[in-house]
Design a protein around this motif. Sequence first.
Motif, mmCIF file in Angstrom:
data_model
loop_
_atom_site.group_PDB
_atom_site.id
_atom_site.type_symbol
_atom_site.label_atom_id
_atom_site.label_comp_id
_atom_site.label_asym_id
_atom_site.label_seq_id
_atom_site.Cartn_x
_atom_site.Cartn_y
_atom_site.Cartn_z
ATOM 1 N N VAL A 3 0.860 -1.164 -0.121
ATOM 2 C CA VAL A 3 -0.123 0.114 -0.026
ATOM 3 C C VAL A 3 0.924 1.319 -0.148
ATOM 4 O O VAL A 3 1.583 1.717 0.793
ATOM 5 C CB VAL A 3 -0.923 -0.200 1.215
ATOM 6 N N LEU A 4 1.064 1.879 -1.116
ATOM 7 C CA LEU A 4 1.585 2.955 -1.220
ATOM 8 C C LEU A 4 0.755 4.457 -0.945
ATOM 9 O O LEU A 4 -0.187 4.502 -1.714
ATOM 10 C CB LEU A 4 2.275 3.173 -2.344
ATOM 11 N N ALA A 5 1.084 5.312 0.020
ATOM 12 C CA ALA A 5 0.147 6.426 0.338
ATOM 13 C C ALA A 5 0.937 7.670 -0.594
ATOM 14 O O ALA A 5 2.167 7.517 -0.485
ATOM 15 C CB ALA A 5 0.161 6.676 1.760
ATOM 16 N N VAL A 6 0.031 8.278 -1.033
ATOM 17 C CA VAL A 6 0.672 9.626 -1.740
ATOM 18 C C VAL A 6 0.094 10.731 -0.992
ATOM 19 O O VAL A 6 -0.982 11.044 -0.679
ATOM 20 C CB VAL A 6 0.398 9.710 -3.326
ATOM 21 N N ILE A 7 1.042 11.462 -0.156
ATOM 22 C CA ILE A 7 0.678 13.059 0.322
ATOM 23 C C ILE A 7 1.257 14.163 -0.351
ATOM 24 O O ILE A 7 2.171 14.018 -0.895
ATOM 25 C CB ILE A 7 0.839 12.456 1.995
ATOM 26 N N GLY A 8 0.377 15.168 0.023
ATOM 27 C CA GLY A 8 0.920 16.409 -0.378
ATOM 28 C C GLY A 8 -0.322 17.776 -0.232
ATOM 29 O O GLY A 8 -1.217 17.238 -0.096
ATOM 30 N N ASP A 9 0.536 18.685 -0.283
ATOM 31 C CA ASP A 9 -0.736 19.810 -0.053
ATOM 32 C C ASP A 9 -1.516 19.862 -1.383
ATOM 33 O O ASP A 9 -1.564 19.389 -2.206
ATOM 34 C CB ASP A 9 0.284 21.219 -0.245
ATOM 35 N N ASN A 10 -2.623 20.706 -1.076
ATOM 36 C CA ASN A 10 -3.593 20.834 -1.996
ATOM 37 C C ASN A 10 -2.805 21.622 -3.362
ATOM 38 O O ASN A 10 -2.219 22.466 -3.091
ATOM 39 C CB ASN A 10 -4.694 21.908 -1.548
ATOM 40 N N GLY A 11 -3.044 20.962 -4.314
ATOM 41 C CA GLY A 11 -2.512 21.397 -5.681
ATOM 42 C C GLY A 11 -1.187 20.661 -5.935
ATOM 43 O O GLY A 11 -0.428 21.615 -6.862
ATOM 44 N N ALA A 12 -0.769 20.178 -5.026
ATOM 45 C CA ALA A 12 0.786 19.430 -5.310
ATOM 46 C C ALA A 12 0.807 18.825 -6.661
ATOM 47 O O ALA A 12 1.762 18.479 -7.087
ATOM 48 C CB ALA A 12 1.171 18.639 -4.314
ATOM 49 N N GLY A 13 -0.259 18.410 -6.910
ATOM 50 C CA GLY A 13 -0.297 17.360 -8.378
ATOM 51 C C GLY A 13 -0.512 16.102 -8.080
ATOM 52 O O GLY A 13 -0.435 15.099 -8.996
#
Lengths: 258, 356
Positions: free
Chosen positions: A32-42
């Motif tokens: 399970v790979l989570a992808v996190i980042g700010d809004n608008g990070a892409g």
Amino acid sequence: MEPILKARGLVKRYGKVTALDHCDFDLYPGEVLAVIGDNGAGKSSLIKALSGAVRADEGQIFLDGKEMHFSSPLDAREAGIETVYQNLALSPALSIADNMFLGREIRRSGFMGKYLRTLDRKTMGRLAREKLNDLGLLTIQNIDQPVETLSGGQRQGVAVARAAAFGSRVVIMDEPTAALGVKESRKVLELIQDVRARGLPIVLISHNMPHVFEVADRVHVHRLGKRLCVIDPKLATMSDAVALMTGAKQPEASMEAA
Amino acid sequence: MGSETRGPQGFETAIHSGPNTVAEFHQRRSVVSQLRQLLHQTPSIVPLIVLVAATIVFGIILGGRFFSAYAMTLILQQVAITGIVGAAQSLVILTAGIDLSVGAIMVLTSVVMGQFTFRYGLPPFFSVACGIGVGALIGYINGFLVARVKLPPFIVTLGMWQIVLATNFLYSANETIRAQDIETQAPLLQVFGETVRVGGAVLTYGAIMMVVIVCVLAYVLRHTAWGRHVYAVGDDPVAAELAGVQVKRILISVYVLAGIICALAGWALIGRLGSVSPTSGQFENINSITAVVIGGISLFGGRGSIIGMLFGALIVGVFSLGLGMYGTDPQWTYLLIGMLIIAAVAVDQWIRKAAA
Ligand SMILES: Nc1ncnc2c1ncn2[C@@H]1O[C@H](COP(=O)(O)OP(=O)(O)OP(=O)(O)O)[C@@H](O)[C@H]1O
Ligand SMILES: [Mg+2]
């Protein structure tokens, strides 16, 4: 180990906005790979490129080491990549069953199905009900009721059930719990673990750090259109992750390669 | 090591002590909202009610003259062309488009069928096939411009309407082919004007074709994958594409099929008029849209049924014949139809709120 789904140097521009800036991506079998980042990070742009919903301007995508050129979501789906989009991609006026089987309808056997192309509503209804019950998200009184009569969370349940039921290589979920209550979110997390137990790798995009740190094997931190680093949730803390994705902290050398 | 707790959060333990039923649909519904729900699921009920009510009212006023098998089937005959063109229009409107060129396609294809037979001496069967081919080709161009070039359907078909109509006049040199000539040399062209009698009922093959086309399309739209995809595309094309529908292909196929159905209407038009006239059928694009709207198909796409369109066309037929028999000025018909159009759209908006 060879990644099951890999991307190198993806670039996606929307006019002047660069949503993906030479972004790399690796998903390994069974994780399970989570992808996190700010809004608008892409993040959504990344998974849309991986699932054929948008075409990257540059870069390559590999599935099982083979380079893929998806020109539509249907191509990616036929390659076994099933996606829950952030906007869910359901047709409001169609029924729950119709939505779950959109683009992969089951026809009746025999003359009716072969020559008149009649849909087998009974089988589709039964299967749709089974998938939804597995998820335990909602008891459907009427599988033929239009999706627009469901609540936001119930709709999300339908989209998640559809992806989990039909994914054969990779399941991608863009914020699958964003509209869900505490109990329903828990069901989706359990479902993610079920899907992984079936041996399917999952990409999970989420802003919910406790969820991410609970189910993810690795965490891909996305920042300004590219992968900043990959962290191990067993070694890093949630505050580290937040600091990295907001730019308050730079990744250490050991994280970059992962 | 992380300092935060992993796994379910403390507050989540309460989940297990709660009742284990999952989210249910609460059915607290008043009569009004139940009605709205019913209309939402079966949008053709409204036009059906209007149709039955109008028939009863005219039946009471006009008595046996109106309530006869003859008058009833006369209505069917009179709406045959509108009903066939309306079937084509319904398909396009279900995809959230509109086709202003349907009437022009119908006239041009009827001219092609006539001129190919009389100018070039081709066998009538072959001319009919060419007419249908022309309808399909124009539909394909419409579909290509809408789906691939992404031009608005209103603009594409507005332009196509003018182009096809001008082509029709230029090609036919404004020349009518007389009914007697067709009757003696190419009766196949008039076949849809022939009648079958059952007691007092008189049905033309054209009226029968309309009913058959509507029934076949009703089946296809409801019970095949293609039909479901037509609704999905009209509902939300972006979602449909993401969910695995080949949106462009569906759109093009819809316009092509609409063109073919318009060509069939062109064939039926020759039967209706007896002759081939390049100036006929001018109002069929507006009539077809009227039938679709009164029939409860939403102009926003994705909602409504083709059976509703048939009821819509019949409502117009009942009003025209009923008011005609009563002896009023025909303008009263247009006035009432105009009111019905606006009322139908108001009802559509009200029903849509059921979803909100
Ligand atoms: N269809 C589009 N047209 C124009 N710009 C777009 C489009 N889609 C995304 N963008 C831009 O690309 C950038 C990345 O968007 P994206 O949706 O991938 O972000 P995200 O990381 O998923 O954000 P969120 O957490 O809010 O979902 C944003 O700046 C956005 O404005
Ligand atoms: Mg997003």
